[in-house]
Scaffold this motif. Structure first.
Motif, PDB file in Angstrom:
ATOM      1  N   ARG A   1       0.833  -1.207   0.000  1.00 50.96           N
ATOM      2  CA  ARG A   1       0.000   0.000   0.000  1.00 50.96           C
ATOM      3  C   ARG A   1       0.866   1.254   0.000  1.00 50.96           C
ATOM      4  N   ASP A   2       1.968   1.221   0.731  1.00 46.86           N
ATOM      5  CA  ASP A   2       2.898   2.347   0.702  1.00 46.86           C
ATOM      6  C   ASP A   2       3.481   2.538  -0.695  1.00 46.86           C
ATOM      7  N   GLY A   3       3.592   1.440  -1.443  1.00 47.61           N
ATOM      8  CA  GLY A   3       4.116   1.490  -2.807  1.00 47.61           C
ATOM      9  C   GLY A   3       3.073   1.820  -3.853  1.00 47.61           C
ATOM     10  N   GLY A   4       1.858   2.137  -3.410  1.00 47.93           N
ATOM     11  CA  GLY A   4       0.817   2.549  -4.350  1.00 47.93           C
ATOM     12  C   GLY A   4       0.009   1.424  -4.957  1.00 47.93           C
ATOM     13  N   ILE A   5       0.101   0.232  -4.380  1.00 47.63           N
ATOM     14  CA  ILE A   5      -0.635  -0.920  -4.907  1.00 47.63           C
ATOM     15  C   ILE A   5      -1.979  -1.046  -4.197  1.00 47.63           C
ATOM     16  N   GLU A   6      -3.041  -1.204  -4.960  1.00 46.88           N
ATOM     17  CA  GLU A   6      -4.362  -1.473  -4.376  1.00 46.88           C
ATOM     18  C   GLU A   6      -4.398  -2.933  -3.937  1.00 46.88           C
ATOM     19  N   VAL A   7      -4.565  -3.168  -2.659  1.00 52.37           N
ATOM     20  CA  VAL A   7      -4.596  -4.523  -2.099  1.00 52.37           C
ATOM     21  C   VAL A   7      -6.033  -4.871  -1.742  1.00 52.37           C
ATOM     22  N   ARG A   8      -6.518  -5.960  -2.324  1.00 51.37           N
ATOM     23  CA  ARG A   8      -7.868  -6.447  -2.034  1.00 51.37           C
ATOM     24  C   ARG A   8      -7.751  -7.708  -1.194  1.00 51.37           C
ATOM     25  N   GLU A   9      -8.085  -7.600   0.077  1.00 55.31           N
ATOM     26  CA  GLU A   9      -7.968  -8.731   0.986  1.00 55.31           C
ATOM     27  C   GLU A   9      -9.204  -9.624   0.873  1.00 55.31           C
ATOM     28  N   LYS A  10      -8.978 -10.932   0.671  1.00 50.72           N
ATOM     29  CA  LYS A  10     -10.085 -11.875   0.659  1.00 50.72           C
ATOM     30  C   LYS A  10     -10.428 -12.259   2.098  1.00 50.72           C
ATOM     31  N   HIS A  11     -11.694 -12.614   2.296  1.00 50.21           N
ATOM     32  CA  HIS A  11     -12.135 -12.858   3.675  1.00 50.21           C
ATOM     33  C   HIS A  11     -11.377 -14.001   4.329  1.00 50.21           C
ATOM     34  N   ASN A  12     -10.875 -14.958   3.526  1.00 49.55           N
ATOM     35  CA  ASN A  12     -10.170 -16.095   4.142  1.00 49.55           C
ATOM     36  C   ASN A  12      -8.811 -15.700   4.715  1.00 49.55           C
ATOM     37  N   LEU A  13      -8.349 -14.487   4.406  1.00 47.57           N
ATOM     38  CA  LEU A  13      -7.080 -14.026   4.964  1.00 47.57           C
ATOM     39  C   LEU A  13      -7.187 -13.783   6.463  1.00 47.57           C
ATOM     40  N   GLY A  14      -8.400 -13.597   6.938  1.00 45.77           N
ATOM     41  CA  GLY A  14      -8.610 -13.298   8.349  1.00 45.77           C
ATOM     42  C   GLY A  14      -8.027 -14.335   9.278  1.00 45.77           C
ATOM     43  N   ARG A  15      -7.973 -15.581   8.843  1.00 46.54           N
ATOM     44  CA  ARG A  15      -7.419 -16.643   9.675  1.00 46.54           C
ATOM     45  C   ARG A  15      -5.952 -16.377  10.014  1.00 46.54           C
ATOM     46  N   LEU A  16      -5.219 -15.716   9.118  1.00 49.66           N
ATOM     47  CA  LEU A  16      -3.799 -15.466   9.338  1.00 49.66           C
ATOM     48  C   LEU A  16      -3.510 -14.132  10.021  1.00 49.66           C
ATOM     49  N   ILE A  17      -4.395 -13.175   9.906  1.00 51.83           N
ATOM     50  CA  ILE A  17      -4.055 -11.833  10.405  1.00 51.83           C
ATOM     51  C   ILE A  17      -4.939 -11.369  11.559  1.00 51.83           C
ATOM     52  N   SER A  18      -5.940 -12.168  11.938  1.00 52.12           N
ATOM     53  CA  SER A  18      -6.823 -11.756  13.042  1.00 52.12           C
ATOM     54  C   SER A  18      -6.122 -11.910  14.391  1.00 52.12           C
TER      55      SER A  18
END
Length: 228
Positions: A211-228
């Motif tokens: 995001r700092d590099g200007g990239i639009e990041v679209r997080e999928k809901h299944n990512l929550g298992r790793l970052i919650s």
């Protein structure tokens, strides 16, 4: 078969999916979501690669975002050239849609650039910057990265990091920023395949650097298992 509405863990920005290609994907990714852990691989996606003629009668209409061959890899080296041309010609019959193509062999896009619908979004999967044996028979991730930097800017481009595997934060971030995709999808393994996964800190650091590099990041809901 008609178009299928995009549901479940599919990309929320895709409205419909459609597959003309039958047979088992030659990349044989260990985490392939087509193989249901309870019921096995659907018959349509077993055996030799083949075209399913009835699918060419499907009317696409207009105003849709259609993920083409979402259960296979149209641009795998093993897919005959004539198969690809027929699929692209079917898409071209319905020019008032956006067509999404995703492959782990993006080098082959270059053989078909004139045949791709004008409103195509071209993507690849880069699960990690590391070469991890036993995960997939697809081309190396470094090759995918390198080729995606060369895709003509007349096409929108995306990268999917799913299922995200153990990676080196600075290296993977640098790759994606060099590609300059229009957006990036990021998600985790949903089916408990026992894959080597990154830490929460690494995932959050990667997202921040992108995001700092200007990239639009679209997080999928299944990512929550790793970052919650």
């Amino acid at each position: 078969m008609p178009l299928k509405k995009s549901v479940g863990n599919m990309y929320p920005w895709v409205t419909d999916t459609h597959a003309h290609l039958g047979g088992e994907c030659p990349h044989r990714c260990r985490y392939c979501y087509v193989k249901n852990p309870r019921f096995g691989r659907p018959a349509k996606y077993t055996g030799e690669l083949r075209l399913i003629e009835a699918e060419f009668a499907v009317k696409y209409g207009e105003g849709k975002v259609i993920f083409v061959e979402n259960c296979g890899d149209l641009f795998a080296e093993e897919v005959p050239t004539e198969f690809i041309h027929r699929v692209l010609a079917h898409c071209a019959e319905w020019p008032l849609n956006t067509y999404v193509f995703q492959t782990k062999n993006p080098r082959r896009y270059f053989n078909f650039l004139p045949a791709l619908p004008e409103a195509s979004i071209l993507g690849t999967t880069i699960e990690t910057n590391r070469e991890l044996p036993g995960i997939s028979e697809a081309p190396p991730v470094f090759d995918r990265f390198n080729v995606m930097t060369l895709i003509p800017r007349i096409f929108k481009r995306f990268v999917t990091v799913e299922p995200i595997l153990a990676f080196d934060v600075d290296q993977l971030a640098a790759w994606i920023i060099e590609i300059r995709p229009d957006f990036l999808n990021i998600g985790a393994d949903s089916k408990n395949h026992g894959l080597p996964e990154p830490s929460q800190a690494d995932v959050l650091s990667l997202i921040a650097k992108l995001r700092d590099g200007g990239i639009e990041v679209r997080e999928k809901h299944n990512l929550g298992r790793l970052i919650s």
